[in-house]
Enzyme design. Structure first.
Site, PDB file in Angstrom:
ATOM      1  N   TRP A 366       0.830  -1.219   0.000  1.00 49.13           N
ATOM      2  CA  TRP A 366       0.000   0.000   0.000  1.00 49.13           C
ATOM      3  C   TRP A 366       0.855   1.256   0.000  1.00 49.13           C
ATOM      4  O   TRP A 366       0.370   2.349  -0.294  1.00 49.13           O
ATOM      5  CB  TRP A 366      -0.933   0.004   1.218  1.00 49.13           C
ATOM      6  CG  TRP A 366      -0.250   0.157   2.553  1.00 49.13           C
ATOM      7  CD1 TRP A 366       0.841  -0.535   2.990  1.00 49.13           C
ATOM      8  CD2 TRP A 366      -0.594   1.043   3.622  1.00 49.13           C
ATOM      9  NE1 TRP A 366       1.185  -0.153   4.263  1.00 49.13           N
ATOM     10  CE2 TRP A 366       0.320   0.813   4.681  1.00 49.13           C
ATOM     11  CE3 TRP A 366      -1.592   1.998   3.802  1.00 49.13           C
ATOM     12  CZ2 TRP A 366       0.249   1.511   5.893  1.00 49.13           C
ATOM     13  CZ3 TRP A 366      -1.654   2.680   5.010  1.00 49.13           C
ATOM     14  CH2 TRP A 366      -0.735   2.438   6.028  1.00 49.13           C
ATOM     15  N   ASP A 367       2.140   1.101   0.308  1.00 41.88           N
ATOM     16  CA  ASP A 367       3.084   2.225   0.267  1.00 41.88           C
ATOM     17  C   ASP A 367       2.908   2.993  -1.041  1.00 41.88           C
ATOM     18  O   ASP A 367       3.022   4.217  -1.085  1.00 41.88           O
ATOM     19  CB  ASP A 367       4.532   1.716   0.314  1.00 41.88           C
ATOM     20  CG  ASP A 367       4.813   0.788   1.496  1.00 41.88           C
ATOM     21  OD1 ASP A 367       3.898   0.059   1.888  1.00 41.88           O
ATOM     22  OD2 ASP A 367       5.946   0.778   1.982  1.00 41.88           O
ATOM     23  N   GLU A 504       0.851  -2.904  12.717  1.00 40.43           N
ATOM     24  CA  GLU A 504       0.965  -4.369  12.585  1.00 40.43           C
ATOM     25  C   GLU A 504       1.351  -5.074  13.886  1.00 40.43           C
ATOM     26  O   GLU A 504       1.533  -6.290  13.886  1.00 40.43           O
ATOM     27  CB  GLU A 504       1.974  -4.690  11.471  1.00 40.43           C
ATOM     28  CG  GLU A 504       1.480  -4.255  10.106  1.00 40.43           C
ATOM     29  CD  GLU A 504       2.557  -4.289   9.025  1.00 40.43           C
ATOM     30  OE1 GLU A 504       3.751  -4.259   9.363  1.00 40.43           O
ATOM     31  OE2 GLU A 504       2.187  -4.335   7.830  1.00 40.43           O
ATOM     32  N   LYS A 617       2.786   0.268  16.245  1.00 43.54           N
ATOM     33  CA  LYS A 617       3.972   0.273  15.403  1.00 43.54           C
ATOM     34  C   LYS A 617       4.104   1.568  14.608  1.00 43.54           C
ATOM     35  O   LYS A 617       5.181   2.110  14.431  1.00 43.54           O
ATOM     36  CB  LYS A 617       3.891  -0.917  14.444  1.00 43.54           C
ATOM     37  CG  LYS A 617       5.072  -1.051  13.506  1.00 43.54           C
ATOM     38  CD  LYS A 617       4.939  -2.314  12.677  1.00 43.54           C
ATOM     39  CE  LYS A 617       6.065  -2.439  11.673  1.00 43.54           C
ATOM     40  NZ  LYS A 617       5.923  -3.614  10.811  1.00 43.54           N
ATOM     41  N   GLN A 618       2.970   2.045  14.086  1.00 37.88           N
ATOM     42  CA  GLN A 618       3.011   3.197  13.174  1.00 37.88           C
ATOM     43  C   GLN A 618       1.653   3.894  13.208  1.00 37.88           C
ATOM     44  O   GLN A 618       0.677   3.326  13.713  1.00 37.88           O
ATOM     45  CB  GLN A 618       3.334   2.736  11.762  1.00 37.88           C
ATOM     46  CG  GLN A 618       2.293   1.830  11.131  1.00 37.88           C
ATOM     47  CD  GLN A 618       2.868   0.975  10.012  1.00 37.88           C
ATOM     48  OE1 GLN A 618       3.406  -0.082  10.250  1.00 37.88           O
ATOM     49  NE2 GLN A 618       2.732   1.435   8.780  1.00 37.88           N
TER      50      GLN A 618
HETATM   51  O1  IFM Z   1       3.722  -1.548   3.969  1.00 40.20           O
HETATM   52  C1  IFM Z   1       4.665  -1.497   4.981  1.00 40.20           C
HETATM   53  C2  IFM Z   1       3.960  -1.769   6.293  1.00 40.20           C
HETATM   54  O2  IFM Z   1       2.994  -0.789   6.571  1.00 40.20           O
HETATM   55  C3  IFM Z   1       4.948  -1.820   7.433  1.00 40.20           C
HETATM   56  N1  IFM Z   1       5.952  -2.807   7.158  1.00 40.20           N
HETATM   57  C4  IFM Z   1       6.687  -2.554   5.912  1.00 40.20           C
HETATM   58  C5  IFM Z   1       5.748  -2.492   4.728  1.00 40.20           C
HETATM   59  C6  IFM Z   1       6.520  -2.164   3.443  1.00 40.20           C
HETATM   60  O3  IFM Z   1       7.085  -0.908   3.554  1.00 40.20           O
END
Ligand code: IFM
Length: 791
Positions: A366-367, A504, A617-618
């Site tokens: 999704w990046d 995640e 995580k984010q």
């Molecule tokens: O898409 C990301 C995910 O959100 C976090 N882990 C790494 C992936 C690839 O950059």
């Protein structure tokens, strides 16, 4: 050689010298020195990648010192063979060069480096290197190289090599060839995967040729090159082309004189059978050699000039100038350089590491749509379309993903490669040190709507109706159908169970706020588009409905789900619960950062038990608010920012840019700038200690967004421009331009003025909202408005 011919050669050398002249220092990325066996070898390789979005080459040192991880990657060339899942294939190399004197190779790991520097000229897309070696016998030699792949002709590359024996004369051997002995890194240390087998290796009087085939899909990669000495031909004693297995080596021996320089050049052509019409694809040698001949005839200087012209145009379109903050300017330039060398000129995938390495196996996440795509939408709409076309072309794979997991419609893969079928590995990725099962492929379904978010944003900014009618609508409808079968009815409401949100750390959760909000929006969008296109293009809609067997009542059912899909927000405080039960988890906040400024997990918390805590995580809820800024008030954003920011570990490169932009939205400006600089320097400063495994493409795109959507506060709607700029104190000026529906919008922001000019073919008046106040802007006329952000 006649005097006349030799002066012609000298002229050619002088011409390339002039073209290779370094740009001014703000355009250069310099990497000085060499530490044997250190990680910096591979970090520099990643950072110094050159490319054109079709073929990119890591900035490896030509002699390939031990510990190197050089590689060339071609967009969309994946293979599985013994690997767990399909991965981006490391292709045969044409940039390797070695220089020998009396059976000793000049190599940075075995000779002393009296000086060593690699310089990436970002203005021209050229990588230079200069090294002076002193070998074990005290012989000193300077090696200078320059390499590039052409921006105007994606299949061609060029390398120039110059050697100067500084304190000796004698026979020097200079070797270069085509190297098919390349392997992908395996899962475990020292494990390797071989994805290519030899098809053909041949030589002619003036060329070398290597053709290899991917083992699973049989894609043929053809490379042809000419390698020759340019000046001092009379010094050439021998030229010996040799073939060893999968390697072609061309060895030139010269009688070198102390203090004299000898220049060599290599012209290379790289193509695959996918790049030529089917009826010609069985004769790749002919295709590649014809192309090479033509290239040789034109000559390198002409091609290099064209290349530099294209780069000039790219920068004049995409450069963003920040006056007063050199660090920010330099970092942003580097990120834009990365975006420029990865822009697809044909429909194709953009992976989470761009084409800089095999990290994440070159897979698409999704990046791409959420973090990377906006740069292309606002600068190069045709490239943005190519990125989305990749998703459209992989719809059949997405349909199979849905079927395999028992759902209807289309489910874009969490990790995607050739077909769009899910290629998420079963075990932890190579980027993580531990081995554990991965659930993202089964559960991180927000990707489905993330792609549609990209489609909608592309359409909103470009107004590309033809894309919408021929590709976008089908993507929107098939994915809406997926959600209609994916939701669970609970009483009068709908819920989405067992997902992973952007955060995640928490798996198998129900009703992740980010996912549910996006799905609500997605289903509503699908219904609105159905109604709208029913009126504006009924014929196209009828055709599509027939193709995907769309029942008349399906869109109304989508709207119903959208309305009744669960979303939990405290009505009094506005705080959003990230998923059901999140607030019941053990509460921790991130303490003081470590000496590098990285968040540190509290004592007792580790990656096995973190899922039982509120640490994330984010950015998750915050990202939702960033993507839908007008759906939440500043107070709601602030409450959520204050709650989630201290609980975010930023263990993903996607997190910092979100906090930079949200920080600006809630007036946490010092924090916003700090997060922006982290994003912008993510790879330049190896923030996550894994840049050797490739560029973090999302933070690259995110740093551009943080400047344009964050500091400049620009949003392009279908019918108006919205601006809320705020500049850090030391930024004297921020200026750039963006493309908006066949128009060029120029913005120039200082601490006193916001200047805007919209260039367009016809004179029209367009609405613009600055700090909430409406203005009318006439195209092709400059306007100066007042800069007055809220305190
Ligand atoms: O898409 C990301 C995910 O959100 C976090 N882990 C790494 C992936 C690839 O950059």
């Amino acid at each position: 050689m006649t005097g006349q011919a030799s002066s012609g050669v000298e002229r050619l050398v002088a011409e390339t010298d002039a073209l290779f002249e370094l740009s001014s220092k703000e355009w250069l990325l310099r990497k000085k020195g060499f530490r044997k066996g250190s990680k910096s070898i591979q970090i520099n390789e990643t950072l110094l990648t050159v490319g054109n979005g079709y073929l990119n080459i890591r900035g490896s040192l030509e002699e390939l010192p031990p510990g190197h991880c050089g590689g060339m990657y071609l967009s969309g060339i994946y293979d599985k063979s013994e690997a767990d899942v399909e991965e981006l294939v490391k292709c045969p190399m044409w940039t390797d060069v070695s220089v020998w004197y009396e059976d000793e190779k000049f190599c940075l790991s075995c000779s002393r480096a009296l000086e060593h520097e690699q310089v990436l000229d970002m203005k021209k897309g050229i990588l230079h290197r200069r090294t002076t070696f002193k070998n074990s016998h005290g012989k000193i030699l300077t090696l200078e190289t320059s390499r590039l792949v052409f921006m105007h002709d994606a299949h061609r590359g060029y390398m120039r090599v110059r050697i100067t024996p500084v304190n000796f004369s004698g026979q020097i051997r200079v070797l270069s060839g085509l190297n098919g002995e390349v392997f992908n890194r395996g899962f475990f240390p020292h494990e390797q995967y071989k994805h290519l087998q030899l098809e053909k290796i041949e030589r002619g009087r003036n060329f070398m040729y290597l053709e290899m085939k991917t083992r699973e899909r049989g894609i043929r990669i053809a490379e042809a090159a000419s390698w020759k000495m340019m000046n001092g031909q009379e010094r050439r004693r021998r030229w010996e082309p040799r073939i060893y297995g999968e390697k072609f080596t061309s060895e030139i021996t010269i009688d070198a004189s102390q203090g004299e320089s000898y220049t060599f050049e290599k012209l290379a052509v790289v193509m695959t059978n996918r790049d030529v019409p089917v009826d010609r694809a069985n004769n790749m040698i002919r295709e590649a050699i014809c192309n090479l001949r033509c290239y040789v005839r034109t000559g390198a200087p002409v091609e290099i000039k064209r290349h530099i012209d294209v780069w000039r145009n790219l920068w004049s379109r995409a450069d963003v100038r920040i006056e007063g903050d050199d660090a920010a300017q330099q970092a942003l330039r580097y990120n834009i350089y990365q975006l420029l060398i990865n822009g697809p000129s044909k429909p194709g995938p953009i992976g989470a590491k761009f084409l800089s390495s095999e990290g994440y196996m070159g897979h698409v996440f999704w990046d791409t749509e959420i973090f990377i795509l906006p740069f292309y939408i606002h600068n190069f709409p045709s490239m943005a379309r190519n990125i989305l076309m990749y998703r459209c072309n992989t719809l059949p794979g997405a349909i199979r993903n849905a079927e395999k997991s028992g759902y209807d419609g289309a489910r874009f893969a969490w990790e995607s490669a050739t077909t769009g079928e899910d290629v998420t590995p079963r075990f932890a990725s190579k980027l993580e040190k531990t081995i554990r099962l991965i659930y993202t492929g089964a559960e991180e379904d927000h990707i489905v709507s993330d792609v549609i978010y990209g489609v909608e944003r592309y359409f909103r900014v470009t107004g590309d109706e033809s894309f919408l009618l021929h590709c976008g609508l089908e993507m929107v409808f098939l994915t809406a159908r997926f959600w209609a079968s994916r939701v669970t009815k609970v009483g009068e409401h709908y819920e989405i169970h067992k997902v992973i949100g952007p955060d995640e750390f928490h798996e198998h959760v129900n009703n992740n706020a980010y996912t549910n909000w996006l799905v609500k929006w997605h289903l509503r969008l699908a219904t609105m588009l159905f109604r709208h296109v029913g009126k504006t293009a009924p014929e196209a809609l009828r055709e599509l409905a027939g193709k995907i067997s769309l029942a008349d009542d399906e869109p109304e059912h989508w709207l119903d789900i959208s309305r009744r899909l669960k979303f939990t927000q405290d009505p009094e405080t506005g705080l959003v619960e990230q998923f059901d039960g999140y607030f019941d988890l053990k509460d921790y906040v991130i303490g003081h950062p470590d000496r590098f400024g990285h968040p540190v997990l509290p004592p007792g918390v580790n990656y096995r038990n973190i899922g039982r805590t509120r640490l994330i995580k984010q950015a998750d809820v915050l990202l939702m608010m960033l993507l839908f800024p007008h759906c939440f008030s500043v107070e709601e954003k602030k409450v959520n920012y204050d709650f989630y920011e201290p609980r975010t570990a930023h263990k993903s490169s996607l997190s910092h840019c979100t906090y930079a932009m949200m920080g600006l939205a809630v007036s946490e400006r010092a924090n916003a700038y700090r997060y922006f600089m982290k994003t912008a320097l993510f790879d330049l400063e190896n923030l996550h200690n894994n840049t050797e495994l490739g560029i973090h493409a999302a933070s690259v795109g995110g740093s551009w967004q943080a400047v344009i959507h964050g500091f400049a506060g620009l949003t392009l709607k279908s019918d108006r421009i919205v601006l809320t700029p705020w500049l850090p104190k030391k930024w004297k000026r921020l200026s750039f331009r963006v493309r908006w529906r066949e128009r060029d919008v120029h913005l120039d922001i200082t601490h006193s003025e916001v200047s805007i000019r919209i260039d367009a073919v016809s004179d029209v008046t367009l609405p613009c909202t600055l700090y909430g106040q409406n203005y009318k802007i006439r195209t092709n006329k400059p306007y100066t408005l007042q800069y007055c952000p809220s305190k």
